[in-house]
Design a protein around this motif. Structure first.
Motif, PDB file in Angstrom:
ATOM      1  N   TYR A   1      13.837  12.010   1.263  1.00 38.56           N
ATOM      2  CA  TYR A   1      14.155  13.389   0.912  1.00 38.56           C
ATOM      3  C   TYR A   1      15.312  13.494  -0.088  1.00 38.56           C
ATOM      4  CZ  TYR A   1      11.212  14.750   4.870  1.00 38.56           C
ATOM      5  OH  TYR A   1      10.159  14.922   5.736  1.00 38.56           O
ATOM      6  N   GLU A   2      16.269  12.577   0.005  1.00 36.55           N
ATOM      7  CA  GLU A   2      17.483  12.683  -0.811  1.00 36.55           C
ATOM      8  C   GLU A   2      17.413  11.910  -2.130  1.00 36.55           C
ATOM      9  OE1 GLU A   2      20.552  11.347   1.787  1.00 36.55           O
ATOM     10  OE2 GLU A   2      20.261  12.990   3.228  1.00 36.55           O
TER      11      GLU A   2
ATOM     12  N   THR B   1      -4.606   3.698  15.715  1.00 36.07           N
ATOM     13  CA  THR B   1      -5.350   3.725  14.467  1.00 36.07           C
ATOM     14  C   THR B   1      -5.588   2.321  13.935  1.00 36.07           C
ATOM     15  OG1 THR B   1      -4.262   5.839  13.970  1.00 36.07           O
ATOM     16  CG2 THR B   1      -5.377   4.720  12.153  1.00 36.07           C
ATOM     17  N   ALA B   2      -6.819   2.047  13.552  1.00 37.87           N
ATOM     18  CA  ALA B   2      -7.183   0.737  13.018  1.00 37.87           C
ATOM     19  C   ALA B   2      -7.000   0.688  11.506  1.00 37.87           C
ATOM     20  CB  ALA B   2      -8.629   0.413  13.385  1.00 37.87           C
ATOM     21  N   GLU B   3      -7.191  -0.490  10.945  1.00 40.76           N
ATOM     22  CA  GLU B   3      -6.912  -0.732   9.523  1.00 40.76           C
ATOM     23  C   GLU B   3      -7.906  -0.059   8.587  1.00 40.76           C
ATOM     24  OE1 GLU B   3      -5.082  -4.108  11.832  1.00 40.76           O
ATOM     25  OE2 GLU B   3      -6.981  -3.010  11.886  1.00 40.76           O
ATOM     26  N   ASN B   4      -9.074   0.334   9.090  1.00 41.50           N
ATOM     27  CA  ASN B   4     -10.087   0.929   8.216  1.00 41.50           C
ATOM     28  C   ASN B   4      -9.892   2.430   8.004  1.00 41.50           C
ATOM     29  OD1 ASN B   4     -10.764   1.823  10.772  1.00 41.50           O
ATOM     30  ND2 ASN B   4     -12.929   1.239  10.653  1.00 41.50           N
ATOM     31  N   VAL B   5      -8.770   2.976   8.429  1.00 38.56           N
ATOM     32  CA  VAL B   5      -8.473   4.393   8.242  1.00 38.56           C
ATOM     33  C   VAL B   5      -8.338   4.708   6.748  1.00 38.56           C
ATOM     34  CG1 VAL B   5      -5.998   3.944   8.516  1.00 38.56           C
ATOM     35  CG2 VAL B   5      -6.870   6.260   8.848  1.00 38.56           C
ATOM     36  N   PRO B   6      -8.904   5.823   6.276  1.00 39.10           N
ATOM     37  CA  PRO B   6      -8.690   6.221   4.876  1.00 39.10           C
ATOM     38  C   PRO B   6      -7.222   6.565   4.634  1.00 39.10           C
ATOM     39  CG  PRO B   6     -10.575   7.377   5.824  1.00 39.10           C
ATOM     40  CD  PRO B   6      -9.868   6.704   6.955  1.00 39.10           C
ATOM     41  N   LEU B   7      -6.729   6.221   3.461  1.00 37.92           N
ATOM     42  CA  LEU B   7      -5.359   6.560   3.092  1.00 37.92           C
ATOM     43  C   LEU B   7      -5.352   7.934   2.426  1.00 37.92           C
ATOM     44  CD1 LEU B   7      -4.145   3.123   1.677  1.00 37.92           C
ATOM     45  CD2 LEU B   7      -4.414   3.879   4.049  1.00 37.92           C
ATOM     46  N   GLY B   8      -4.197   8.596   2.440  1.00 35.34           N
ATOM     47  CA  GLY B   8      -4.149   9.926   1.851  1.00 35.34           C
ATOM     48  C   GLY B   8      -2.735  10.430   1.647  1.00 35.34           C
ATOM     49  N   ILE B   9      -2.614  11.394   0.746  1.00 37.40           N
ATOM     50  CA  ILE B   9      -1.329  12.041   0.448  1.00 37.40           C
ATOM     51  C   ILE B   9      -1.461  13.513   0.796  1.00 37.40           C
ATOM     52  CG2 ILE B   9       0.366  12.592  -1.342  1.00 37.40           C
ATOM     53  CD1 ILE B   9      -0.751  10.152  -2.895  1.00 37.40           C
ATOM     54  N   ASP B  10      -0.642  13.986   1.696  1.00 38.06           N
ATOM     55  CA  ASP B  10      -0.763  15.349   2.193  1.00 38.06           C
ATOM     56  C   ASP B  10      -0.278  16.385   1.185  1.00 38.06           C
ATOM     57  OD1 ASP B  10      -1.351  17.094   4.547  1.00 38.06           O
ATOM     58  OD2 ASP B  10       0.766  17.589   4.293  1.00 38.06           O
ATOM     59  N   ASP B  11       0.864  16.116   0.535  1.00 38.24           N
ATOM     60  CA  ASP B  11       1.471  17.129  -0.329  1.00 38.24           C
ATOM     61  C   ASP B  11       2.368  16.443  -1.356  1.00 38.24           C
ATOM     62  OD1 ASP B  11       2.713  19.284  -1.525  1.00 38.24           O
ATOM     63  OD2 ASP B  11       3.732  19.985   0.287  1.00 38.24           O
ATOM     64  N   ILE B  12       1.943  16.401  -2.602  1.00 36.24           N
ATOM     65  CA  ILE B  12       2.744  15.708  -3.617  1.00 36.24           C
ATOM     66  C   ILE B  12       4.061  16.411  -3.896  1.00 36.24           C
ATOM     67  CG2 ILE B  12       0.716  14.692  -4.733  1.00 36.24           C
ATOM     68  CD1 ILE B  12       1.145  16.790  -6.990  1.00 36.24           C
ATOM     69  N   PHE B  13       4.188  17.658  -3.483  1.00 40.98           N
ATOM     70  CA  PHE B  13       5.435  18.392  -3.715  1.00 40.98           C
ATOM     71  C   PHE B  13       6.466  18.167  -2.613  1.00 40.98           C
ATOM     72  CE2 PHE B  13       2.208  20.732  -6.101  1.00 40.98           C
ATOM     73  CZ  PHE B  13       2.799  20.741  -7.356  1.00 40.98           C
TER      74      PHE B  13
ATOM     75  N   SER C   1       8.879  15.730  -0.895  1.00 35.27           N
ATOM     76  CA  SER C   1       9.525  14.473  -1.278  1.00 35.27           C
ATOM     77  C   SER C   1       9.307  13.359  -0.270  1.00 35.27           C
ATOM     78  CB  SER C   1      11.028  14.698  -1.469  1.00 35.27           C
ATOM     79  OG  SER C   1      11.259  15.594  -2.534  1.00 35.27           O
ATOM     80  N   ARG C   2       8.950  13.699   0.941  1.00 34.87           N
ATOM     81  CA  ARG C   2       8.692  12.671   1.949  1.00 34.87           C
ATOM     82  C   ARG C   2       7.644  11.677   1.457  1.00 34.87           C
ATOM     83  NH1 ARG C   2       9.128  12.028   7.567  1.00 34.87           N
ATOM     84  NH2 ARG C   2       7.603  10.522   8.374  1.00 34.87           N
ATOM     85  N   TRP C   3       6.693  12.157   0.654  1.00 39.97           N
ATOM     86  CA  TRP C   3       5.597  11.306   0.203  1.00 39.97           C
ATOM     87  C   TRP C   3       5.990  10.350  -0.911  1.00 39.97           C
ATOM     88  CZ3 TRP C   3       1.506  10.458   2.981  1.00 39.97           C
ATOM     89  CH2 TRP C   3       1.229  11.368   4.013  1.00 39.97           C
TER      90      TRP C   3
END
Length: 324
Positions: free
Chosen positions: A89-90, A141-153, A155-157
């Protein structure tokens, strides 16, 4: 001797991995760090003073500095990153820079040399956090989980997305240069020397002033002690079954952050009321890994209980301990 490069060796998990590797006299361990987050403390100095350890101070964001690293490396444990929830965040742009450029520079240097027997990349469960939150993906959760980005705005991401990039760079870069690789997805490792930007040390540092506070108390996580995480990572680095695989490293013992707080209080012999706060925006509500693949490939079973690990961690943070 096997010549092994550990990036981020003055940091948290990089230190524990480098120290375990250095305990084998048949290994020559090259420790690299720029101390942007790692500590040049007495523990690191003791490690790097060993006869089979070489210490290099280098900024892996600089391709010229990477070019000067030893050529004859056989295994790389790439642990360097700028981690820590507060940093997300910082200092989000610095997080992005430190979690992307070193991976690219290292693959570009070592790929053409044809010396690497294995590239081990430190991934993170943050890479799939939005899949669990948005789509109710199965936990553990296993390794075959799809990856994803919730909100590019949000900063946590800065961290989760950067480490996702690192997984893609690892898979495609190592395939391009025909390097066997393993992506290790860490799930909430904890222990001494992890800084104060994570829930357990943050709680303990506040406790030194008699303040007991927790954020995201209803969220759930599972926790693995650093020694166990390092043991599992090294085992995967040598296991044939882990070649070209993504493997979870963590614990399946899911618990609320509130219950974690009470477990810390008990382990540290602390008394008082815990003030509970909601999660920061974007925080993951549930997280715990399925570690069946880790058990299958590496025969892994934890050696540290949560109570033992919390006692060791609390002693370090509450007593200014130089033991880890």
């Amino acid at each position: 001797m096997s010549k092994i490069l550990v990036t981020g060796a003055a940091g948290f998990l990089g230190f524990f991995i480098a120290r375990q590797l250095a305990s084998d006299p048949n290994n020559l361990v090259v420790c690299v760090d720029n101390f942007i987050r790692g500590e040049n403390d007495s523990l690191y100095q003791e490690l790097t003073s060993r006869e089979n350890v070489q210490a290099i101070t280098a900024d892996l964001n600089d391709s010229a500095a990477v070019a000067l690293l030893p050529d004859d490396i056989e295994i790389i444990f790439h642990m360097a990153a700028l981690n820590g929830t507060q940093n997300f965040y910082e200092r989000p742009f610095e997080v992005v820079r430190c979690c992307t450029l070193p991976t690219m520079h290292l693959i570009e240097k070592y790929g053409p040399l044809n010396t690497l027997k294995r590239w081990i990349y430190a991934g993170t469960s943050e890479a799939y956090a939005s899949t669990v939150t948005r789509f109710g993906w199965e936990v553990p959760t296993a390794e075959n989980v799809p990856l994803g980005i919730d909100d590019i705005f949000n900063s946590r991401w800065s961290y989760g997305a950067s480490k996702m990039h690192g997984e893609i760079a690892t898979v495609n870069g190592c395939r391009h240069f025909d390097i066997p690789f393993t992506v290790v997805r860490f799930h909430n490792a904890y222990g001494p020397r992890m800084g104060d930007k994570h829930v357990i040390p943050d709680f303990l540092v506040r406790a030194r002033s008699g303040v007991f506070e927790l954020f995201g108390h209803e969220d759930t996580r599972s926790f693995i002690y650093a020694e166990d995480a390092a043991k599992a990572t090294i085992a995967l680095g040598y296991a044939d079954g882990a070649k070209d695989q993504v493997v979870n490293v963590g614990s399946e013992d899911e618990m609320t952050i509130r219950d974690l707080g009470y477990a810390i209080m008990k382990a540290a012999n602390l008394e008082g009321e815990i003030v509970l706060h909601p999660s920061p925006k974007g925080s993951v509500k549930r997280r715990a890994p399925n570690i069946s693949l880790l058990r299958q490939i590496a025969g892994y079973e934890p050696e540290w209980t949560l109570e033992e690990g919390l006692k060791k961690t609390a002693a370090y943070y509450l007593q200014d301990s130089e033991e880890a």
